[in-house]
Enzyme design. Structure first.
Site, PDB file in Angstrom:
ATOM      1  N   TRP A  99      -4.675   3.320  11.759  1.00 28.05           N
ATOM      2  CA  TRP A  99      -4.517   3.031  10.342  1.00 28.05           C
ATOM      3  C   TRP A  99      -4.958   4.266   9.575  1.00 28.05           C
ATOM      4  CZ3 TRP A  99      -2.273  -0.747   7.494  1.00 28.05           C
ATOM      5  CH2 TRP A  99      -2.429  -0.611   6.104  1.00 28.05           C
ATOM      6  N   GLN A 154       0.795  -1.222   0.000  1.00 28.74           N
ATOM      7  CA  GLN A 154       0.000   0.000   0.000  1.00 28.74           C
ATOM      8  C   GLN A 154       0.829   1.275   0.000  1.00 28.74           C
ATOM      9  OE1 GLN A 154      -2.619  -1.821   3.272  1.00 28.74           O
ATOM     10  NE2 GLN A 154      -4.068  -0.511   2.202  1.00 28.74           N
ATOM     11  N   GLU A 209      -5.015  -2.164  14.185  1.00 29.06           N
ATOM     12  CA  GLU A 209      -5.487  -1.189  13.193  1.00 29.06           C
ATOM     13  C   GLU A 209      -6.800  -0.606  13.677  1.00 29.06           C
ATOM     14  OE1 GLU A 209      -5.963  -2.460   9.077  1.00 29.06           O
ATOM     15  OE2 GLU A 209      -4.109  -3.610   9.201  1.00 29.06           O
ATOM     16  N   GLU A 251      -5.570   1.804  -1.386  1.00 23.43           N
ATOM     17  CA  GLU A 251      -6.590   1.078  -0.624  1.00 23.43           C
ATOM     18  C   GLU A 251      -7.146  -0.080  -1.478  1.00 23.43           C
ATOM     19  OE1 GLU A 251      -7.346   1.048   2.522  1.00 23.43           O
ATOM     20  OE2 GLU A 251      -9.115  -0.186   2.235  1.00 23.43           O
ATOM     21  N   ASN A 263      -1.674 -10.769   8.281  1.00 23.85           N
ATOM     22  CA  ASN A 263      -2.725  -9.772   8.447  1.00 23.85           C
ATOM     23  C   ASN A 263      -4.018 -10.300   7.819  1.00 23.85           C
ATOM     24  OD1 ASN A 263      -3.627  -6.927   9.087  1.00 23.85           O
ATOM     25  ND2 ASN A 263      -4.152  -7.051   6.907  1.00 23.85           N
ATOM     26  N   GLU A 264      -5.028 -10.440   8.632  1.00 24.00           N
ATOM     27  CA  GLU A 264      -6.407 -10.705   8.213  1.00 24.00           C
ATOM     28  C   GLU A 264      -6.595 -11.836   7.193  1.00 24.00           C
ATOM     29  OE1 GLU A 264      -8.109  -7.003   6.924  1.00 24.00           O
ATOM     30  OE2 GLU A 264      -8.262  -6.252   8.961  1.00 24.00           O
ATOM     31  N   HIS A 309       1.115  -9.345   4.464  1.00 23.20           N
ATOM     32  CA  HIS A 309      -0.055  -8.454   4.367  1.00 23.20           C
ATOM     33  C   HIS A 309      -0.556  -8.492   2.910  1.00 23.20           C
ATOM     34  CE1 HIS A 309      -2.074  -4.791   6.432  1.00 23.20           C
ATOM     35  NE2 HIS A 309      -2.712  -4.967   5.295  1.00 23.20           N
TER      36      HIS A 309
HETATM   37  C1  BGC Z   1      -6.362  -3.830   6.088  1.00 27.21           C
HETATM   38  C2  BGC Z   1      -5.670  -2.652   5.450  1.00 27.21           C
HETATM   39  C3  BGC Z   1      -6.699  -1.733   4.840  1.00 27.21           C
HETATM   40  C4  BGC Z   1      -7.619  -1.247   5.948  1.00 27.21           C
HETATM   41  C5  BGC Z   1      -8.671  -0.257   5.501  1.00 27.21           C
HETATM   42  C6  BGC Z   1      -7.611  -3.501   6.838  1.00 27.21           C
HETATM   43  O1  BGC Z   1      -8.546  -4.489   6.598  1.00 27.21           O
HETATM   44  O2  BGC Z   1      -5.463  -4.547   6.883  1.00 27.21           O
HETATM   45  O3  BGC Z   1      -4.756  -3.113   4.511  1.00 27.21           O
HETATM   46  O4  BGC Z   1      -6.138  -0.661   4.166  1.00 27.21           O
HETATM   47  O5  BGC Z   1      -8.298  -2.353   6.482  1.00 27.21           O
HETATM   48  O6  BGC Z   1      -9.513  -0.816   4.554  1.00 27.21           O
END
Ligand code: BGC
Length: 424
Positions: free
Chosen positions: A378, A14, A332, A385, A156-157, A112
């Site tokens: 964040w 990003q 975040e 994005e 991440n997620e 990520h």
């Molecule tokens: C993610 C980020 C993303 C943020 C806002 C999170 O789910 O880890 O990469 O930019 O949300 O959408």
């Protein structure tokens, strides 16, 4: 007592740009069909953090944060099978050293979402082979960076890169393979455990290893015990809650498989290779789950399309601690708005209000004694994005993508003052 970690979070795809510089090879995000991205944007340059990292770390220092979460680009470190890119490693060493020089605790996310294209071509998370490839990558990270980096997020997620990338098909690599999803998830969770084990085995100091999870919990209809318990159950045991909040973390942390669309996609026999001891859970908190009982509390604040409801800070922390009993870090939390740059100034009053409400909830839940050791906004910078391109701006720092100039927003000063006055 260790210091509370006030920080920001970022990710490689990003912000970094320089997608073919110094031996890096493309990730799946460099190579998608850009028609799938708003305004056909791409992340080849992004904020060009690669060439601006000193300036950006200086900004982070002037913000007053004591920690910064970055992620590593796998294809910058390992650009093809069995090849380690010393220039890529040097880049991250420079970034880490710059953070330390500025008294900022470096925190690293290993993955990520920017899967190397070469790994994708071998089948990505759908092919078991990724388990060894990922383990090797984690070993390299441990060898190179654990002498200075103590806090690690292996993933991440998974909800987004797996459920989105391989089941719903709405994010890279845009696969919709429901039939194979159990195997894909199993490969990923086994790779996760192997990655955690490799990090610990080869680390140069005692490190803390966690994961950053996407969260989406139901807020109780009323603030009483019965409703709080009902919303907790719904958050992890309803069909939606199982898929979003429990499907990955229950097998990983509790050693219990969870049905997804009524199917046991993760098999009991694989649990021994999935269950892992983590030092903490990172929770990414933006918005609550919204059902027909949901009562809006903030019509005054809207993001590009997300509900704003600060109660999710309080309840995500409460519910995740109740279920997993691990220390928590808010890895975040943030707000996107269409910021406008006027004469070098960005008056993002809405973001300031958002921060005020959300941080107030953090204060409330901390006072209840739940071990939360950090909060990361964040993001430090406006950035790419994903499929929304550069349209939503999440940063405390505005990035003019034509000139790459950075401007501190009003919220930058708000957060800075908040940290200065905070008593933790
Ligand atoms: C993610 C980020 C993303 C943020 C806002 C999170 O789910 O880890 O990469 O930019 O949300 O959408």
């Amino acid at each position: 007592m260790e210091k509370f970690l006030w920080g920001c979070a970022t990710s490689s795809a990003q912000i970094e740009g320089a997608y073919l510089t110094d031996g890096r090879t493309p990730s799946i995000w460099d190579n998608i069909d850009f028609k799938k991205v708003k305004n056909n944007d791409n992340c080849h340059i992004a904020c060009d953090f690669f060439h601006h990292y000193k300036q950006d770390i200086k900004l982070a220092k002037s913000l007053g944060i004591n920690s910064l979460r970055i992620s590593l680009s796998w294809s910058r470190i390992i650009p093809s099978e069995n090849k380690i890119n010393s220039k890529g490693i040097k880049f991250y060493n420079d970034v880490i050293n710059e953070m330390i020089k500025n008294n900022i605790e470096p925190m690293i996310t290993i993955y990520h979402w920017d899967l190397p294209l070469w790994v994708h071509k071998l089948g990505g998370w759908e092919n078991k082979k990724i388990i060894n490839l990922f383990e090797f990558y984690c070993k390299v990270c441990a060898n190179e960076f654990t002498d200075r980096v103590k806090y690690w997020f292996v993933f991440n997620e998974p909800q987004i890169f797996l459920t989105g990338g391989y089941y719903k098909g709405d994010t890279a690599p845009f696969h919709k393979n429901k039939y194979n999803f159990g195997e894909t998830a199993t490969n990923t969770l086994i790779a996760h455990k192997k990655g955690v084990d490799a990090l610990r085995k080869f680390s140069k100091q005692k490190i803390k290893v966690g994961i950053a999870m996407s969260t989406s919990i139901f807020v109780p209809k009323e603030n009483n015990k019965i409703e709080i318990n009902k919303a907790y159950k719904k958050s992890f045991e309803s069909s939606y809650g199982r898929k979003w909040n429990a499907f990955y973390s229950d097998p990983m942390i509790l050693g219990k498989p969870v049905k997804y669309d009524k199917i046991n996609r993760i098999k009991i026999k694989d649990i021994k290779n999935i269950k892992v001891k983590l030092d903490f859970i990172g929770i990414n908190i933006y918005l609550p789950a919204v059902d027909r009982y949901y009562k809006k509390i903030r019509s005054d604040l809207t993001t590009t399309n997300w509900v704003v409801d600060e109660r999710c800070i309080y309840y995500v922390c409460k519910y995740f601690y109740k279920r997993y009993k691990l220390p928590l870090m808010i890895s975040e939390n943030g707000f996107a708005v269409e910021d406008e740059l006027k004469n070098g100034i960005i008056n993002d009053n809405k973001r300031c209000r958002y921060l005020k409400y959300y941080l107030n909830e953090l204060d409330k839940i901390k006072k209840e004694g739940i071990p939360i050791f950090g909060y990361l906004y964040w993001s430090l910078l406006d950035n790419f994005e994903w499929t929304s391109g550069y349209y939503p701006r999440f940063g405390l720092v505005y990035v003019d993508y034509r000139t790459l100039k950075r401007y501190k927003k009003k919220s930058f000063y708000f957060y800075s003052k908040y940290i200065k006055n905070s008593n933790y």
